[in-house]
Design a protein around this motif. Sequence first.
Motif, PDB file in Angstrom:
ATOM      1  N   CYS A   7      35.881   7.927  52.180  1.00  0.00           N
ATOM      2  CA  CYS A   7      34.316   8.096  51.573  1.00  0.00           C
ATOM      3  C   CYS A   7      33.749   8.812  52.675  1.00  0.00           C
ATOM      4  N   LEU A   8      32.900   9.810  52.444  1.00  0.00           N
ATOM      5  CA  LEU A   8      32.046  10.303  53.086  1.00  0.00           C
ATOM      6  C   LEU A   8      30.947   9.491  53.883  1.00  0.00           C
ATOM      7  N   CYS A   9      30.705   8.433  53.249  1.00  0.00           N
ATOM      8  CA  CYS A   9      29.775   7.467  53.919  1.00  0.00           C
ATOM      9  C   CYS A   9      30.343   6.856  55.269  1.00  0.00           C
ATOM     10  N   GLY A  10      31.455   6.926  55.652  1.00  0.00           N
ATOM     11  CA  GLY A  10      32.037   6.417  56.936  1.00  0.00           C
ATOM     12  C   GLY A  10      32.681   5.245  56.736  1.00  0.00           C
ATOM     13  N   SER A  11      32.828   4.350  55.595  1.00  0.00           N
ATOM     14  CA  SER A  11      32.987   3.199  55.538  1.00  0.00           C
ATOM     15  C   SER A  11      34.566   2.737  55.925  1.00  0.00           C
ATOM     16  N   GLY A  12      35.554   3.996  55.751  1.00  0.00           N
ATOM     17  CA  GLY A  12      36.842   3.848  56.078  1.00  0.00           C
ATOM     18  C   GLY A  12      37.573   3.522  54.872  1.00  0.00           C
ATOM     19  N   ILE A  13      36.813   3.567  53.783  1.00  0.00           N
ATOM     20  CA  ILE A  13      37.462   3.200  52.422  1.00  0.00           C
ATOM     21  C   ILE A  13      37.540   4.414  51.607  1.00  0.00           C
ATOM     22  N   LYS A  14      38.564   4.578  50.832  1.00  0.00           N
ATOM     23  CA  LYS A  14      38.966   5.699  50.042  1.00  0.00           C
ATOM     24  C   LYS A  14      37.682   5.864  49.158  1.00  0.00           C
ATOM     25  N   GLN A  15      37.018   6.936  49.038  1.00  0.00           N
ATOM     26  CA  GLN A  15      36.015   7.390  48.177  1.00  0.00           C
ATOM     27  C   GLN A  15      35.927   7.051  46.891  1.00  0.00           C
ATOM     28  N   LYS A  16      37.105   7.083  46.156  1.00  0.00           N
ATOM     29  CA  LYS A  16      37.223   6.361  44.651  1.00  0.00           C
ATOM     30  C   LYS A  16      36.818   5.191  44.735  1.00  0.00           C
ATOM     31  N   ASP A  17      37.280   4.139  45.832  1.00  0.00           N
ATOM     32  CA  ASP A  17      37.034   2.746  45.630  1.00  0.00           C
ATOM     33  C   ASP A  17      35.626   2.450  46.354  1.00  0.00           C
ATOM     34  N   CYS A  18      34.922   3.395  46.836  1.00  0.00           N
ATOM     35  CA  CYS A  18      33.759   3.143  47.670  1.00  0.00           C
ATOM     36  C   CYS A  18      32.547   3.639  46.938  1.00  0.00           C
ATOM     37  N   CYS A  19      31.983   4.799  47.065  1.00  0.00           N
ATOM     38  CA  CYS A  19      30.703   5.292  46.689  1.00  0.00           C
ATOM     39  C   CYS A  19      30.915   5.867  45.119  1.00  0.00           C
ATOM     40  N   ASP A  20      32.108   6.511  45.019  1.00  0.00           N
ATOM     41  CA  ASP A  20      32.212   7.161  43.605  1.00  0.00           C
ATOM     42  C   ASP A  20      31.828   6.265  42.562  1.00  0.00           C
ATOM     43  N   PRO A  21      32.315   4.980  42.180  1.00  0.00           N
ATOM     44  CA  PRO A  21      31.849   4.282  40.993  1.00  0.00           C
ATOM     45  C   PRO A  21      30.200   4.193  40.875  1.00  0.00           C
ATOM     46  N   TYR A  22      29.646   3.975  42.156  1.00  0.00           N
ATOM     47  CA  TYR A  22      28.134   3.978  41.941  1.00  0.00           C
ATOM     48  C   TYR A  22      27.484   5.224  41.575  1.00  0.00           C
ATOM     49  N   ILE A  23      28.182   6.373  42.121  1.00  0.00           N
ATOM     50  CA  ILE A  23      27.436   7.936  41.987  1.00  0.00           C
ATOM     51  C   ILE A  23      27.799   8.143  40.501  1.00  0.00           C
ATOM     52  N   LYS A  24      28.929   7.622  39.987  1.00  0.00           N
ATOM     53  CA  LYS A  24      29.486   7.847  38.469  1.00  0.00           C
ATOM     54  C   LYS A  24      28.708   7.063  37.625  1.00  0.00           C
ATOM     55  N   GLY A  25      28.165   6.054  38.149  1.00  0.00           N
ATOM     56  CA  GLY A  25      27.477   5.259  36.976  1.00  0.00           C
ATOM     57  C   GLY A  25      28.275   3.892  36.690  1.00  0.00           C
ATOM     58  N   ASP A  26      29.432   3.843  37.008  1.00  0.00           N
ATOM     59  CA  ASP A  26      30.453   3.018  36.488  1.00  0.00           C
ATOM     60  C   ASP A  26      30.188   1.573  37.042  1.00  0.00           C
ATOM     61  N   LYS A  27      29.633   1.538  38.318  1.00  0.00           N
ATOM     62  CA  LYS A  27      28.950   0.306  39.025  1.00  0.00           C
ATOM     63  C   LYS A  27      27.700   0.409  39.685  1.00  0.00           C
ATOM     64  N   LEU A  28      26.838  -0.636  39.893  1.00  0.00           N
ATOM     65  CA  LEU A  28      25.662  -0.857  40.665  1.00  0.00           C
ATOM     66  C   LEU A  28      25.811  -1.165  41.909  1.00  0.00           C
ATOM     67  N   PRO A  29      25.388  -0.257  43.043  1.00  0.00           N
ATOM     68  CA  PRO A  29      25.594  -1.096  44.395  1.00  0.00           C
ATOM     69  C   PRO A  29      25.114  -2.447  44.357  1.00  0.00           C
ATOM     70  N   PRO A  30      25.902  -3.123  45.108  1.00  0.00           N
ATOM     71  CA  PRO A  30      25.405  -4.571  45.137  1.00  0.00           C
ATOM     72  C   PRO A  30      24.484  -4.853  46.182  1.00  0.00           C
ATOM     73  N   THR A  31      24.234  -3.943  47.538  1.00  0.00           N
ATOM     74  CA  THR A  31      23.526  -4.240  48.445  1.00  0.00           C
ATOM     75  C   THR A  31      22.660  -3.363  48.573  1.00  0.00           C
ATOM     76  N   ALA A  32      21.857  -3.285  49.496  1.00  0.00           N
ATOM     77  CA  ALA A  32      20.944  -2.123  50.104  1.00  0.00           C
ATOM     78  C   ALA A  32      21.795  -0.973  50.874  1.00  0.00           C
ATOM     79  N   GLU A  33      22.629  -1.770  51.502  1.00  0.00           N
ATOM     80  CA  GLU A  33      23.577  -1.001  52.607  1.00  0.00           C
ATOM     81  C   GLU A  33      24.447  -0.013  51.464  1.00  0.00           C
ATOM     82  N   ALA A  34      24.880  -0.493  50.331  1.00  0.00           N
ATOM     83  CA  ALA A  34      25.884   0.188  49.600  1.00  0.00           C
ATOM     84  C   ALA A  34      25.047   1.194  48.851  1.00  0.00           C
TER      85      ALA A  34
END
Length: 138
Positions: A7-34
Motif C-alpha cells: 500500500c502507498l500509505c506505508g503500512s507494509g500491507i498489500k494495498q488490496k488489503d489495506c486502503c483499497d477497500p476504503y477507497i472503493k467503498g467496500d468498508k469504512l475506515p475503523p480509525t482516524a489513522e486508517a
Amino acid sequence: MSTSDLCLCGSGIKQKDCCDPYIKGDKLPPTAEALMRSRYVAYATGNDDYLLQTWHSTTRPEDESPTAGDVQWIGLQILSTEQGSESDDEGVVEFRARCRIDDTAAGLDERSEFVREDGRWFYVDGTAIQPQRTRENR
C-alpha cells in the motif's frame, strides 16, 4: 510479495488489503489513522471523489479537484495519534508526507483533526506543524 503490491500509505500491507477497500467503498475506515492513510493514497492516486466524500461538510472545499497540481506523493510517516480509535468520536493524527513538486523534494508535516459521525470518520482540518530536528533531517 513485491514492493509494488504494498500500500502507498506505508503500512507494509498489500494495498488490496489495506486502503483499497476504503477507497472503493467496500468498508469504512475503523480509525482516524486508517482514514488518514487512505486519504494519503487518494491524494497519491488523484482520487478527488474519495477525498471530498471523507472531508467533513463544515470544512470541505468548494474546489472539486483537491489533487490538482503537479505534486507526486512519495511517502507517508505517521508521527503520532491521539484518540481516534474505534471507540472514539474524535481523533488527531500527526504525519509527515513527502512529495516532489516539479522535481524538487518537498513535504508536509501536519496535525490533522478527525471526527466520527454515525460510525463514519471524516477529516475536519489540519494545521502545519514544525518538524522536529533529528539527525536524519539536519
